[in-house]
Design a protein around this motif. Structure first.
Motif, PDB file in Angstrom:
ATOM      1  N   LEU A   1       0.754  -1.239   0.020  1.00  0.00           N
ATOM      2  CA  LEU A   1      -0.060  -0.093   0.095  1.00  0.00           C
ATOM      3  C   LEU A   1       0.685   1.231  -0.051  1.00  0.00           C
ATOM      4  N   TYR A   2       1.987   1.182   0.686  1.00  0.00           N
ATOM      5  CA  TYR A   2       2.658   2.127   0.865  1.00  0.00           C
ATOM      6  C   TYR A   2       3.696   2.603  -0.333  1.00  0.00           C
ATOM      7  N   VAL A   3       4.043   1.457  -1.125  1.00  0.00           N
ATOM      8  CA  VAL A   3       4.736   1.481  -2.423  1.00  0.00           C
ATOM      9  C   VAL A   3       3.657   2.570  -3.421  1.00  0.00           C
ATOM     10  N   THR A   4       2.324   1.928  -3.387  1.00  0.00           N
ATOM     11  CA  THR A   4       1.405   2.359  -4.468  1.00  0.00           C
ATOM     12  C   THR A   4       1.332   3.979  -4.020  1.00  0.00           C
ATOM     13  N   MET A   5       1.237   4.191  -2.802  1.00  0.00           N
ATOM     14  CA  MET A   5       0.922   5.712  -2.443  1.00  0.00           C
ATOM     15  C   MET A   5       2.260   6.528  -2.851  1.00  0.00           C
ATOM     16  N   GLN A   6       3.394   6.142  -2.757  1.00  0.00           N
ATOM     17  CA  GLN A   6       4.519   6.718  -3.239  1.00  0.00           C
ATOM     18  C   GLN A   6       4.364   6.841  -4.806  1.00  0.00           C
ATOM     19  N   GLU A   7       4.164   6.115  -5.550  1.00  0.00           N
ATOM     20  CA  GLU A   7       3.979   6.239  -7.061  1.00  0.00           C
ATOM     21  C   GLU A   7       2.780   7.177  -7.251  1.00  0.00           C
ATOM     22  N   LYS A   8       2.039   7.380  -6.524  1.00  0.00           N
ATOM     23  CA  LYS A   8       0.648   8.266  -6.731  1.00  0.00           C
ATOM     24  C   LYS A   8       1.431   9.666  -6.355  1.00  0.00           C
ATOM     25  N   PHE A   9       2.247   9.903  -5.451  1.00  0.00           N
ATOM     26  CA  PHE A   9       2.950  11.105  -5.160  1.00  0.00           C
ATOM     27  C   PHE A   9       3.744  11.494  -6.407  1.00  0.00           C
ATOM     28  N   ALA A  10       4.588  10.404  -7.006  1.00  0.00           N
ATOM     29  CA  ALA A  10       5.374  10.853  -8.081  1.00  0.00           C
ATOM     30  C   ALA A  10       4.564  11.535  -9.273  1.00  0.00           C
ATOM     31  N   GLU A  11       3.366  10.818  -9.560  1.00  0.00           N
ATOM     32  CA  GLU A  11       2.313  11.326 -10.520  1.00  0.00           C
ATOM     33  C   GLU A  11       2.077  12.762 -10.088  1.00  0.00           C
ATOM     34  N   VAL A  12       1.877  13.218  -8.919  1.00  0.00           N
ATOM     35  CA  VAL A  12       1.530  14.316  -8.690  1.00  0.00           C
ATOM     36  C   VAL A  12       2.607  15.419  -8.956  1.00  0.00           C
TER      37      VAL A  12
END
Length: 272
Positions: free
Chosen positions: A10-21
């Motif tokens: 879940l945390y890795v997925t969240m960091q990927e979303k951060f990168a998109e932003v």
């Protein structure tokens, strides 16, 4: 799937979303608003998984409230606070610096007030873990993403606040340094890829010993990269730990670089 494995994914997925932003949003207020929504949704995901999960032991439950939950909630608290700081930020540079210093003082005051707990956590103490990090089953249940009693212990939220203020200290200190640093007019390059990719490359170069005959530390490289590429790498130590917990390929960016270069090398040579 056990709680630790679920939380890591879940945390890795969240960091990927951060990168998109990071790639799409330019305005700091818009970025913080997007970050808040991302962390909130992933924290809800963690919370909902907790509701149907049975801990195998008190030790596993303590680990969740001491090590797993704070990774999410401290980020949510940090971005909530940073959003308010950015919204109320003045226009003049000197006023901005004062604004940031006042926010730093607020965080330090909280740390000073809870210094014994702060030292307990940073010294890696464990003798009061059952008191601090096991839920109080007698409290009524709420619905808030943070304060729901099934998602809280008597002291874990205090731990999350302390961590969020540490993140704030690092972020605002760098922001102040950037405001007071002379502008580098000779660096035309700006890093526009995900920060996590540059951090992966940075660590690869450091461990390879290609700078200063292998005597350069990560902090020196990070400071230089931030300056020449006009990027704030944030807490790169924490990001490196996130890279270490990747379940599949850990060197995602380096693998991509190798693939792209191999493709380029296989292209026909241009005839002058």
């Amino acid at each position: 799937m056990d709680m630790k494995e679920f939380a890591e994914e879940l945390y890795v997925t969240m960091q990927e979303k951060f990168a998109e932003v990071e790639l799409s949003a330019k305005d700091s207020i818009v970025k913080e608003s997007n970050y808040i929504e991302i962390v909130k949704s992933h924290t809800y995901g963690l919370k909902n998984y907790l509701y149907q999960y049975e801990f195998s032991s008190p030790q596993e439950e303590i680990y969740f409230f001491k090590n797993i939950k704070p990774k999410f909630v401290s980020l949510l608290l940090f971005h909530n606070e940073l959003f308010e700081i950015e919204v109320s930020k003045p226009l003049e540079k000197d006023s901005i610096i004062k604004h940031y210093l006042e926010a730093l003082q607020k965080g330090q005051a909280f740390i000073n007030t809870h210094m014994e707990f702060y030292k307990y956590l940073h010294l890696g103490s464990t003798y009061l873990d059952s008191k601090y990090f096991l839920p109080d089953k007698n409290h009524e249940t709420g619905n808030d993403v943070i304060y729901d009693s099934r998602f809280c212990t008597p002291f874990d939220h205090k731990f999350c606040l302390l961590q969020s203020y540490e993140l704030m200290k690092e972020h605002l200190t760098k922001a102040i340094e950037k405001l007071t640093m002379p502008v580098d007019e000779y660096s035309p390059l700006q890093w526009t890829g995900p920060k996590i990719s540059l951090i992966e490359l940075m660590y690869a170069l450091q461990v390879s010993g290609v700078f200063n005959k292998s005597v350069t530390d990560v902090k020196m490289i990070a400071t230089y990269f931030e300056k020449i590429f006009h990027v704030d790498l944030g807490n790169y130590y924490r990001t490196f730990r996130d890279i270490q917990t990747r379940k599949k390929a850990k060197t995602v960016f380096l693998d991509e670089l190798k693939f792209k270069l191999a493709e380029r090398l296989d292209e026909p040579m241009l005839v002058e």
